[in-house]
Design a protein around this motif. Structure first.
Motif, PDB file in Angstrom:
ATOM      1  N   LEU A 183      17.466  23.439 -19.131  1.00  0.00           N
ATOM      2  CA  LEU A 183      16.534  23.868 -20.167  1.00  0.00           C
ATOM      3  C   LEU A 183      15.157  23.244 -19.948  1.00  0.00           C
ATOM      4  O   LEU A 183      14.133  23.926 -19.975  1.00  0.00           O
ATOM      5  CB  LEU A 183      17.073  23.490 -21.559  1.00  0.00           C
ATOM      6  N   TYR A 184      15.105  21.927 -19.660  1.00  0.00           N
ATOM      7  CA  TYR A 184      13.833  21.249 -19.414  1.00  0.00           C
ATOM      8  C   TYR A 184      13.163  21.785 -18.139  1.00  0.00           C
ATOM      9  O   TYR A 184      11.953  21.977 -18.100  1.00  0.00           O
ATOM     10  CB  TYR A 184      14.032  19.733 -19.299  1.00  0.00           C
ATOM     11  N   LEU A 185      13.958  21.996 -17.118  1.00  0.00           N
ATOM     12  CA  LEU A 185      13.403  22.560 -15.870  1.00  0.00           C
ATOM     13  C   LEU A 185      12.858  23.970 -16.098  1.00  0.00           C
ATOM     14  O   LEU A 185      11.814  24.342 -15.555  1.00  0.00           O
ATOM     15  CB  LEU A 185      14.469  22.562 -14.765  1.00  0.00           C
ATOM     16  N   SER A 186      13.543  24.766 -16.879  1.00  0.00           N
ATOM     17  CA  SER A 186      13.084  26.129 -17.179  1.00  0.00           C
ATOM     18  C   SER A 186      11.758  26.090 -17.935  1.00  0.00           C
ATOM     19  O   SER A 186      10.822  26.840 -17.631  1.00  0.00           O
ATOM     20  CB  SER A 186      14.127  26.879 -18.013  1.00  0.00           C
ATOM     21  N   VAL A 187      11.677  25.201 -18.922  1.00  0.00           N
ATOM     22  CA  VAL A 187      10.438  25.067 -19.696  1.00  0.00           C
ATOM     23  C   VAL A 187       9.304  24.598 -18.791  1.00  0.00           C
ATOM     24  O   VAL A 187       8.172  25.094 -18.848  1.00  0.00           O
ATOM     25  CB  VAL A 187      10.635  24.115 -20.898  1.00  0.00           C
ATOM     26  N   ALA A 188       9.581  23.646 -17.901  1.00  0.00           N
ATOM     27  CA  ALA A 188       8.559  23.145 -16.972  1.00  0.00           C
ATOM     28  C   ALA A 188       8.125  24.250 -16.023  1.00  0.00           C
ATOM     29  O   ALA A 188       6.925  24.415 -15.735  1.00  0.00           O
ATOM     30  CB  ALA A 188       9.099  21.944 -16.199  1.00  0.00           C
ATOM     31  N   ILE A 237       8.227  27.489 -16.554  1.00  0.00           N
ATOM     32  CA  ILE A 237       7.435  28.448 -17.335  1.00  0.00           C
ATOM     33  C   ILE A 237       6.028  27.911 -17.552  1.00  0.00           C
ATOM     34  O   ILE A 237       5.031  28.635 -17.427  1.00  0.00           O
ATOM     35  CB  ILE A 237       8.123  28.757 -18.685  1.00  0.00           C
ATOM     36  N   ALA A 238       5.881  26.636 -17.839  1.00  0.00           N
ATOM     37  CA  ALA A 238       4.556  26.032 -18.050  1.00  0.00           C
ATOM     38  C   ALA A 238       3.728  26.096 -16.773  1.00  0.00           C
ATOM     39  O   ALA A 238       2.530  26.423 -16.797  1.00  0.00           O
ATOM     40  CB  ALA A 238       4.706  24.587 -18.527  1.00  0.00           C
ATOM     41  N   VAL A 239       4.343  25.805 -15.624  1.00  0.00           N
ATOM     42  CA  VAL A 239       3.623  25.861 -14.338  1.00  0.00           C
ATOM     43  C   VAL A 239       3.206  27.300 -14.037  1.00  0.00           C
ATOM     44  O   VAL A 239       2.072  27.565 -13.618  1.00  0.00           O
ATOM     45  CB  VAL A 239       4.491  25.278 -13.201  1.00  0.00           C
ATOM     46  N   ALA A 240       4.103  28.246 -14.274  1.00  0.00           N
ATOM     47  CA  ALA A 240       3.779  29.659 -14.036  1.00  0.00           C
ATOM     48  C   ALA A 240       2.633  30.099 -14.944  1.00  0.00           C
ATOM     49  O   ALA A 240       1.718  30.816 -14.511  1.00  0.00           O
ATOM     50  CB  ALA A 240       5.013  30.527 -14.269  1.00  0.00           C
ATOM     51  N   PHE A 241       2.662  29.667 -16.177  1.00  0.00           N
ATOM     52  CA  PHE A 241       1.590  30.022 -17.109  1.00  0.00           C
ATOM     53  C   PHE A 241       0.260  29.409 -16.656  1.00  0.00           C
ATOM     54  O   PHE A 241      -0.787  30.054 -16.723  1.00  0.00           O
ATOM     55  CB  PHE A 241       1.956  29.554 -18.528  1.00  0.00           C
ATOM     56  N   LEU A 242       0.305  28.162 -16.187  1.00  0.00           N
ATOM     57  CA  LEU A 242      -0.903  27.505 -15.689  1.00  0.00           C
ATOM     58  C   LEU A 242      -1.485  28.250 -14.494  1.00  0.00           C
ATOM     59  O   LEU A 242      -2.687  28.496 -14.416  1.00  0.00           O
ATOM     60  CB  LEU A 242      -0.600  26.047 -15.306  1.00  0.00           C
TER      61      LEU A 242
END
Length: 153
Positions: A5-10, A12-17
């Motif tokens: 879950l934490y890796l998925s959120v990270a 997603i954040a990198v992709a958004f950046l």
């Protein structure tokens, strides 16, 4: 499970950046392009103003010439009406007047063609100038791109 879950959120954040960075670069490039187009259009507008003023002056001169010809034609017509019954002399005079009228009509037609040619040449000139400016802008953009590549090394 929490690590995924934490890796998925990270992720997603990198992709958004990354998405935000690319959108920012794209919008900046679009802004520069639109600014360049705006400057080009201002130049074309100024040139068209000059051509419009010159065309207006030419049309005014043509209208003045047409009025002068009309006045002269009316004067000639009144003279012809007054001298109609004189005979052979009037006949020769009428022939001369017909030649003058034909010459004047030809001159008016030639003037119309010249005005049309001037307008066509001005359109061609404006198109050539626009193409030249586009090439210049492309060269400047290529130069700036090369300059950025050199500075990045």
């Amino acid at each position: 499970m929490q690590i995924i879950l934490y890796l998925s959120v990270a992720l997603i954040a990198v992709a958004f950046l990354v998405l935000v960075i690319f959108l920012s670069k794209t919008l900046k490039t679009l802004q520069e392009t639109l600014s360049s187009v705006s400057d080009t259009l201002k130049g074309v507008e100024n040139q068209l103003d000059g051509v419009t003023r010159e065309t207006t002056l030419l049309l005014q001169k043509t209208n003045a010439l047409a009025d002068d010809i009309q006045q002269k034609s009316q004067s000639i017509n009144s003279v012809v009406d007054a001298v109609k019954e004189v005979g052979e002399t009037v006949s020769n005079f009428n022939g001369t007047l017909k030649n003058i009228t034909t010459t004047v009509d030809k001159k008016v037609e030639e003037s119309k063609e010249k005005v049309s040619q001037i307008i066509q040449w001005s359109h061609i000139f404006l198109e050539l100038k626009e193409k030249w400016q586009e090439r210049k802008e492309l060269k400047n953009e290529a130069y700036e791109t090369d300059k950025r590549k050199i500075h990045s090394y």
